[in-house]
Motif scaffolding. Structure first.
Motif, short mmCIF file in Angstrom:
data_model
loop_
_atom_site.label_atom_id
_atom_site.label_comp_id
_atom_site.label_asym_id
_atom_site.label_seq_id
_atom_site.Cartn_x
_atom_site.Cartn_y
_atom_site.Cartn_z
N LEU A 1 -11.38 -67.66 30.96
CA LEU A 1 -10.40 -66.62 30.62
C LEU A 1 -9.80 -65.98 31.88
O LEU A 1 -9.71 -64.77 32.00
CB LEU A 1 -11.06 -65.54 29.74
N ASP B 1 -7.19 -63.18 31.88
CA ASP B 1 -7.53 -61.83 31.39
C ASP B 1 -8.11 -60.93 32.48
O ASP B 1 -8.47 -59.78 32.20
CB ASP B 1 -8.50 -61.92 30.20
N CYS C 1 -1.02 -60.31 36.12
CA CYS C 1 -1.75 -60.00 34.90
C CYS C 1 -2.50 -58.72 35.18
O CYS C 1 -3.36 -58.68 36.07
CB CYS C 1 -2.76 -61.10 34.56
N ASN D 1 -5.10 -55.94 33.91
CA ASN D 1 -6.11 -55.50 32.97
C ASN D 1 -6.87 -54.36 33.64
O ASN D 1 -7.24 -54.48 34.81
CB ASN D 1 -7.06 -56.66 32.61
N GLU E 1 -8.87 -58.21 26.74
CA GLU E 1 -7.78 -59.09 27.14
C GLU E 1 -6.82 -58.34 28.06
O GLU E 1 -6.80 -57.11 28.06
CB GLU E 1 -7.02 -59.57 25.90
N ARG E 2 -6.03 -59.08 28.82
CA ARG E 2 -5.09 -58.41 29.73
C ARG E 2 -4.17 -57.47 28.95
O ARG E 2 -3.81 -57.73 27.80
CB ARG E 2 -4.26 -59.44 30.50
#
Ligand SMILES: [Ca+2]
Ligand SMILES: [Ca+2]
Ligand SMILES: [Ca+2]
Ligand SMILES: [Ca+2]
Length: 241
Positions: A101, A104, A202, A204, A209-210
């Motif tokens: 992932l 993310d 991205c 986060n 999740e992002r």
């Protein structure tokens, strides 16, 4: 009837213009190769010409405390150089395994279509979507549809001061004959050529999740998260001496 067809032709021309709205960025050759140390004090970065990273590809529009981003570009025969300045309130790297992932976690994503051919590149090397993780790992999908590390394609260093992280990166260009697991030679860059390129972050700040995905290009239509599949949304870099 003829008038009706003319209107139809005009409609499709307008549609194709909108689809083809990628912006062109002139990128100037570095007089001296920058040192990839995250400091951004090399001669090629001294003109102060920053480009905005502000197109919302996923999530809500972030506040200026949550995220702001800008970047500069330069090049030499051997690589494309990138300086990215990101203001992000929380740096978050939840997955230690770089192949889990990876989108993310906070990461810089660099999209390269070296011959600016456009087209689909999800599971092929017509173009690359390099996710550069906080720890410097570089991930993209291979022909086997699995994530691979491409750590020798993108070298990066970053320096964080307060909420601001400066990433300095050099990116080698590989054409679509690239084969995973084999020895591949990066190609040289030359003045006058055009490279397909986009940049994204991205963001986060602690979610599963992002929270946001912010890109450099305006993407037409509802689904703006298309860079990892479609090189047609990339912008054009025009290399100049
Ligand atoms: Ca430097
Ligand atoms: Ca943030
Ligand atoms: Ca290509
Ligand atoms: Ca963050």
């Amino acid at each position: 009837m003829k008038f009706k067809y003319s209107l139809l032709a005009l409609f499709f021309t307008l549609c194709s213009c909108l689809q083809d709205s990628q912006h062109t960025t002139y990128v100037y050759k570095a007089s001296e190769t920058p040192t990839i140390d995250g400091l951004g004090n090399d001669a090629c970065w001294s003109n102060g010409f920053w480009l905005p990273l502000e197109q919302v590809w996923l999530g809500e529009s972030p506040s200026s405390e949550d995220f702001t981003g800008q970047y500069q570009l330069s090049w030499s025969e051997d690589a494309l150089y990138l300086l990215v300045k990101i203001k992000d309130d929380v740096l978050f790297d939840q997955h230690e395994d770089p192949l889990t992932l990876w989108w993310d976690d906070d990461c810089v994503e660099i999209f390269i279509d070296e011959d600016n051919s456009h087209g689909e590149h999800q599971y092929n090397h017509n173009a690359f979507a390099y996710h550069v993780a906080m720890d410097g790992n570089v991930v993209d999908l291979g022909l086997d549809k699995k994530p691979h590390l491409y750590n020798d394609h993108v070298i990066s260093k970053k320096v964080t001061t307060g909420n601001t992280t400066t990433w300095e990166l050099s990116i080698k260009l590989y054409d679509d004959s690239f084969v995973d697991g084999k020895e591949n030679t990066p190609r040289k860059l030359k003045s006058g050529e055009t490279i397909g390129f986009a940049l994204a972050y991205c963001d986060n700040d602690g979610s599963k999740e992002r929270e946001n995905f912010i890109g450099s290009e305006m993407v037409v239509g509802e689904d703006k998260n298309r860079g990892w599949i479609d090189a047609g949304i990339f912008g054009d870099l025009l290399l100049e001496e």
